[in-house]
Every structure is written in C-alpha cells, then in structure tokens.
Motif scaffolding. Sequence first.
Motif, PDB file in Angstrom:
ATOM      1  N   GLU A 166      14.218   9.139  40.895  1.00  0.00           N
ATOM      2  CA  GLU A 166      15.211   8.960  39.839  1.00  0.00           C
ATOM      3  C   GLU A 166      16.473   9.778  40.092  1.00  0.00           C
ATOM      4  O   GLU A 166      16.420  10.858  40.687  1.00  0.00           O
ATOM      5  CB  GLU A 166      14.620   9.359  38.479  1.00  0.00           C
ATOM      6  CG  GLU A 166      13.500   8.452  38.019  1.00  0.00           C
ATOM      7  CD  GLU A 166      13.138   8.675  36.562  1.00  0.00           C
ATOM      8  OE1 GLU A 166      13.826   9.452  35.892  1.00  0.00           O
ATOM      9  OE2 GLU A 166      12.158   8.048  36.103  1.00  0.00           O
TER      10      GLU A 166
ATOM     11  N   ASN B  31      19.544  12.278  39.282  1.00  0.00           N
ATOM     12  CA  ASN B  31      19.443  13.590  38.651  1.00  0.00           C
ATOM     13  C   ASN B  31      20.826  14.219  38.563  1.00  0.00           C
ATOM     14  O   ASN B  31      21.463  14.468  39.590  1.00  0.00           O
ATOM     15  CB  ASN B  31      18.505  14.486  39.471  1.00  0.00           C
ATOM     16  CG  ASN B  31      18.186  15.791  38.768  1.00  0.00           C
ATOM     17  OD1 ASN B  31      19.082  16.561  38.423  1.00  0.00           O
ATOM     18  ND2 ASN B  31      16.905  16.056  38.564  1.00  0.00           N
TER      19      ASN B  31
ATOM     20  N   ASN C 293      21.622  17.190  37.541  1.00  0.00           N
ATOM     21  CA  ASN C 293      21.634  18.568  38.036  1.00  0.00           C
ATOM     22  C   ASN C 293      21.814  18.622  39.547  1.00  0.00           C
ATOM     23  O   ASN C 293      22.463  19.523  40.083  1.00  0.00           O
ATOM     24  CB  ASN C 293      20.349  19.292  37.638  1.00  0.00           C
ATOM     25  CG  ASN C 293      20.273  19.568  36.154  1.00  0.00           C
ATOM     26  OD1 ASN C 293      21.291  19.734  35.491  1.00  0.00           O
ATOM     27  ND2 ASN C 293      19.060  19.611  35.611  1.00  0.00           N
ATOM     28  N   ASP C 294      21.223  17.643  40.229  1.00  0.00           N
ATOM     29  CA  ASP C 294      21.352  17.579  41.690  1.00  0.00           C
ATOM     30  C   ASP C 294      22.529  16.709  42.122  1.00  0.00           C
ATOM     31  O   ASP C 294      22.791  16.577  43.318  1.00  0.00           O
ATOM     32  CB  ASP C 294      20.067  17.010  42.306  1.00  0.00           C
ATOM     33  CG  ASP C 294      18.857  17.897  42.059  1.00  0.00           C
ATOM     34  OD1 ASP C 294      19.061  19.116  41.894  1.00  0.00           O
ATOM     35  OD2 ASP C 294      17.732  17.365  42.010  1.00  0.00           O
TER      36      ASP C 294
END
Length: 398
Positions: free
Chosen positions: A358, A360, A362-363
Amino acid sequence: MRESHQLPLVGLLLFSLIPSQLCTICEVSKENHSRLNPLLNTMIHSKYARGIQAANVLLSLKLVGIQDQNLEQQVLQEVSDSVEKKRSDLTSGELALVILALRACQNSHESVIYLHLVSQLEEKFQEEIENMGVHDGNPLTNYYQLSLDVLTLCLFNGSYSITEVKNYFTPANKNFYFGGQFSVDTGAMAVLALTCVKRSIQNNGEDLQEINHHIESLVKKILSEKKRNGLIGNTYSTGEAMQGAFHMPIAAAQILPALMGKTYLDVNNVSSCASGPGHLNISTHEPIPVEPTISSTWISVNYTVQINETFSIQVSVPKGSVFLDVMEEAQKMNPTAFRFKYVESSWGPYIISVQGLEENHNDRTYWQLLSEGKPVSQGVGSYVVHNGENLEVRWSKY
C-alpha cells in the motif's frame, strides 16, 4: 476548445489564488456566462460529486454567487450527511474543505453552529505537525491539505502557530516537490494560506518579513515552471492528483471561481459572494445515462507491475477500454501477481495497493501509472489504452 486556449487547473489556481497575480484573461465576461453551463453540469451530475466531495461543488457555487436554494440545499445535505457518517475518518484537508464550504458567504452570527468543526480541525492540524516531527518532516496527508488547513484556520480564527507556519512552509521544503518537480498547485495553495496569515499579522516585524519572503519565493518558483505552450507547471500534486484528469468535477469546481474572478480568500466576504451571475442555466435533473456501444474489436496490450521484481502479462481487452480494465483483466488471469485495490476519489478511481503493498504518506510512496515508460496524463479510470501499448504500474516515491 482548441489546445492553444487551454489552461489547466494549476494555472487557473495560480492566477486566481494569488492576489498579486490575478489573471484577468481567465475571467469570463458577463455575456459569455452561459458558456459555463457544461462546467456546472459536470460538477453537479457526476458520481464523484457525491458525499464529502460535494463540498467542492458547494464551495464553488457559493463563491461565484449562484442563487439556487434547491440545488444548494441538495448539495449541503450531501456534505452534512457525509460529515456525520465519517467525521473521525476525515483527513485534515477534507475537514478544512467542508468548513470552507459550509461557512462560505455566511455572516458571522450564522456560522456559530460550525465552531466545533474548527476545533476539530485544530486537533487534526496538530496531528499533522506531530507526524512531521516523528516521520522526517512528512505530514499524515500532504502539503496541499496542510495548506488548506492553515487557510481555513486563518480565515475562521482558528488556532495555529505562526512560528510553525514559518518553519514548515519554507519554499525549499521537500513536500513542495513531487517526483523531483515543484508542485505548482501545492505551491499556489500554500501562497494562498500564507497570504491569509500575512494579512492577520498585526505588526511589521520579523514574522511578516519571513512570511513575505516565503510568498515571493514560492511565486517565483511557480512562474519558473511556465512552459513554452503557456501552461504553468505539471498537472500533478499528490499521488491522487497524479492519477487524475481535469474533466473531473473537483477540477470543474476549482476552475469555476477563477473564471468568475473569485478567490478562496473571498470565502468569508459576504458582499463578494453575493455578486454572482444569477442567470446560469443549471439543470438539477440528472441526465439519462446512455449505454456505451460495445465494440466487437479486441486489442492486446502488455501490462507490467514493477516493484523490486518485474511481473508482466499480455492482456486482451475490448477496444475503448481504460487502464483500470487492463488491471482488472490481469488480476483475473493471475491474482497473485496482479491483485490490486483502489478507492473512489474526487479524481475518480485511485490505486492504493498492488500485491498487498500500500501507498504510504510517511514514506512518500505511491503507485505510478505509465505508458511506454512515461507517466500517463489521465486517471486509471479515464486513460484509454491502445493496441500494442506497454502499460506499467510502478512502486515510486515522490
């Protein structure tokens, strides 16, 4: 409309949202207001203008001063029902948009009932800031939504820290860049938010000077993205917009105020909102859907999923199929290698997962759509594929 006269959403947002850069050629003259009817009908009748996405439509209608109580009540009910159903699940930007839509063009005494929403936005905004402190400066959502948060809190007297705004909205911040390119629409929304903050600063001190510097630097970056064809920047801001297309209702809703000479800074300007066209022919009756003609011609395309490994397959689909059709057919043929998930967003279907991997925030990862190795210019539900084409979904960072 001929190509030489097209100006994408980002360009319209830029000129309409930045007061010092107002684009007079973008504003439609009164005698040509009737030409906006197709834009209005796109906003109102699409399935992507339902639920929380109806806030885009409601805000646009209020900003341009369209007086249609039945239509406004219909859209208002869509927004209110959706807020009640998923209030805790709304992202900060979605909540900010809802507040802008519900409180737009209201006198201060009329908008008291929405104060609790502003308090909730304050909490969600702080969650974004806290996430940035923990995850290498990455917000829970993205900087477009973060800018919407600041703009809304500023317009409706919510609490926020000018120091935090100064620190996090420096023009060099990585969150203004997507795939290595400066995001024009994110930058334009940030300039809008910073302009509101600038107007709220009472003294002529260091805060004002820094905010001014941020605005000037962002405007220069935006203008530096002007292409030879007159378009400004790319058409992408976030993973969601990366998979989007400008014929969607959200684009129509954001373009309309610019064409009427209005800005998001006019949201709490009652007198400005009241001066609308008033005579646009808006049909509130949904058009009868026409069943598409099923083609007997089939085409073959090559489809690849690129993560750490490469998974490829040849897929046959009817002529006229879109990227999503190819992905669904590949999933039927090999569910292990080509399984995926998508959600219905304001820009249409949006891929969130392939092979269980999935996106992300944050990344800063997402699934990029490509054709012949180049990013596609439309969404997964809009891009029509061609015989012999090489399609790819690639795990990417922005």
